[in-house]
Motif scaffolding. Structure first.
Motif, PDB file in Angstrom:
ATOM      1  N   LEU A  86       0.729  -1.191   0.032  1.00  0.00           N
ATOM      2  CA  LEU A  86       0.123  -0.080   0.052  1.00  0.00           C
ATOM      3  C   LEU A  86       0.833   1.198   0.050  1.00  0.00           C
ATOM      4  N   PHE A  87       1.903   1.128   0.638  1.00  0.00           N
ATOM      5  CA  PHE A  87       3.001   2.348   0.805  1.00  0.00           C
ATOM      6  C   PHE A  87       3.550   2.755  -0.625  1.00  0.00           C
ATOM      7  N   GLU A 134       0.993   3.948  -2.967  1.00  0.00           N
ATOM      8  CA  GLU A 134       0.238   5.469  -2.391  1.00  0.00           C
ATOM      9  C   GLU A 134       1.287   6.243  -3.258  1.00  0.00           C
ATOM     10  N   LYS A 135       2.777   5.864  -3.225  1.00  0.00           N
ATOM     11  CA  LYS A 135       3.690   6.785  -3.628  1.00  0.00           C
ATOM     12  C   LYS A 135       3.700   7.218  -5.058  1.00  0.00           C
ATOM     13  N   ARG A 194       1.254   5.275  -7.259  1.00  0.00           N
ATOM     14  CA  ARG A 194      -0.157   5.201  -7.721  1.00  0.00           C
ATOM     15  C   ARG A 194      -0.092   4.086  -8.463  1.00  0.00           C
ATOM     16  N   ASN A 211      -3.121  -0.494  -8.975  1.00  0.00           N
ATOM     17  CA  ASN A 211      -3.467   0.651  -8.466  1.00  0.00           C
ATOM     18  C   ASN A 211      -4.251   0.550  -7.262  1.00  0.00           C
ATOM     19  N   LEU A 212      -4.089   1.618  -6.433  1.00  0.00           N
ATOM     20  CA  LEU A 212      -5.062   1.490  -5.065  1.00  0.00           C
ATOM     21  C   LEU A 212      -6.424   1.861  -5.485  1.00  0.00           C
ATOM     22  N   LYS A 262     -10.227   3.506  -3.737  1.00  0.00           N
ATOM     23  CA  LYS A 262     -10.454   4.677  -2.692  1.00  0.00           C
ATOM     24  C   LYS A 262     -10.331   4.016  -1.386  1.00  0.00           C
ATOM     25  N   LEU A 285      -6.576   3.711  -0.429  1.00  0.00           N
ATOM     26  CA  LEU A 285      -6.335   5.034  -0.002  1.00  0.00           C
ATOM     27  C   LEU A 285      -6.401   5.455   1.285  1.00  0.00           C
ATOM     28  N   HIS A 298      -4.678   3.006   3.790  1.00  0.00           N
ATOM     29  CA  HIS A 298      -3.311   3.475   3.679  1.00  0.00           C
ATOM     30  C   HIS A 298      -3.012   4.820   4.625  1.00  0.00           C
ATOM     31  N   ALA A 299      -4.288   5.743   4.559  1.00  0.00           N
ATOM     32  CA  ALA A 299      -4.177   6.946   5.653  1.00  0.00           C
ATOM     33  C   ALA A 299      -4.120   6.385   7.290  1.00  0.00           C
TER      34      ALA A 299
END
Length: 267
Positions: free
Chosen positions: A8-9, A12-13, A15, A58-59, A61, A64, A67-68
């Motif tokens: 996920l990290f 996220e960087k 995409r 891809n991530l 929603k 994302l 991950h947050a």
């Protein structure tokens, strides 16, 4: 940091990444190809990632958002304490046991200490995040939150004092101190590796990225484990501040080697 969190990290960087690129990075971090494929399948099944093109990810929603929620705690060692305690009183009934157990776990993961049964304390004001969690769990009727600058009886004390409410006992600081001390050999090895890289640039950028990500993951784990108490509640030989500062410096140094490379996006 788990393998799934690493995926996920990275996504996220950048995409969108090919499975081949993900596997190459994670293999360099000593994960096996099969465990990486299993993690990708698990994340895809949970709708955290999606394969928009054959072999690319891809991530979503949901990914994302997840991950947050994994992001590490703020480093409160760099912040001045307001001298106020955030106190949470929990009275969730047995009928809502699952929510009660989940909320208790979240409080401990956020760094709260258990003062008495159903009473949790923390020196940092994270009330905004806490209120969001309470709203999501729909437990507003069972939780009371207050900020207080003092205790009239049995104040929280440093470990050099005696009494029922020592910080060392509430937050198990001796165990955390040992955990920090166990990181010192790794920090020395990382520092030696940096010195070697400065003199001999034979290591690949992929290898350097793996070192960077390994240190980043360890720092994240420490930030999420450490309540980061104000200095007056910590032992005089506390290693936490030093270790986290050293990791910040190592990350900056390793990042310099990745500037201008395809892996710069990850730092």
């Amino acid at each position: 940091m788990t393998l799934e969190k690493h995926v996920l990290f990275l996504l996220e960087k950048k995409r969108q990444m090919s499975g081949k690129e993900l596997i190459a990075i994670l293999e360099e971090m000593k994960f096996t190809p099969q465990s990486i494929r299993n993690a990708l399948a698990k994340l895809k099944k949970a709708n955290l990632i999606v394969s928009v093109e054959r072999g690319s990810y891809n991530l979503t929603k949901k990914g994302l958002f997840t991950h947050a929620n994994y992001l590490p705690h703020k480093n409160y060692y760099k912040q001045e304490w307001s001298r106020q305690w955030l106190i949470v009183l929990v009275g969730i009934p047995e009928a809502e046991r699952k929510k009660r157990d989940r909320f208790r776990l979240i409080l401990l993961q956020m760094g709260f200490g258990l003062l008495y049964k159903g009473v949790y304390i923390y020196p940092w004001d994270v009330s905004d995040k806490l209120l969001t969690i309470i709203d999501e769990l729909e437990i507003e009727d069972f939780v009371t939150i207050t900020l207080s600058p003092e205790f009239l009886l049995n104040n929280i004390r440093a470990d050099s004092f005696t009494g029922p409410n020592t910080a060392k006992k509430i937050w198990k600081l001796a165990d955390l101190q040992s955990h920090y001390e166990n990181q010192l050999p790794f920090l020395n090895e990382s520092r030696q590796l940096l010195d070697h890289l400065s003199k001999d640039k034979e290591k690949t950028n992929l290898f350097i990225l793996a070192q960077y990500l390994t240190i980043y993951a360890l720092k994240e784990e420490l930030l999420n484990r450490d309540p980061m108490l104000p200095p007056e509640f910590l032992p005089s030989n506390w290693q936490g501040i030093y270790v986290l500062k050293e990791m910040d410096d190592l990350l900056q140094q390793f990042a310099l080697f990745l500037r201008g490379t395809p892996y710069e996006v990850f730092i």
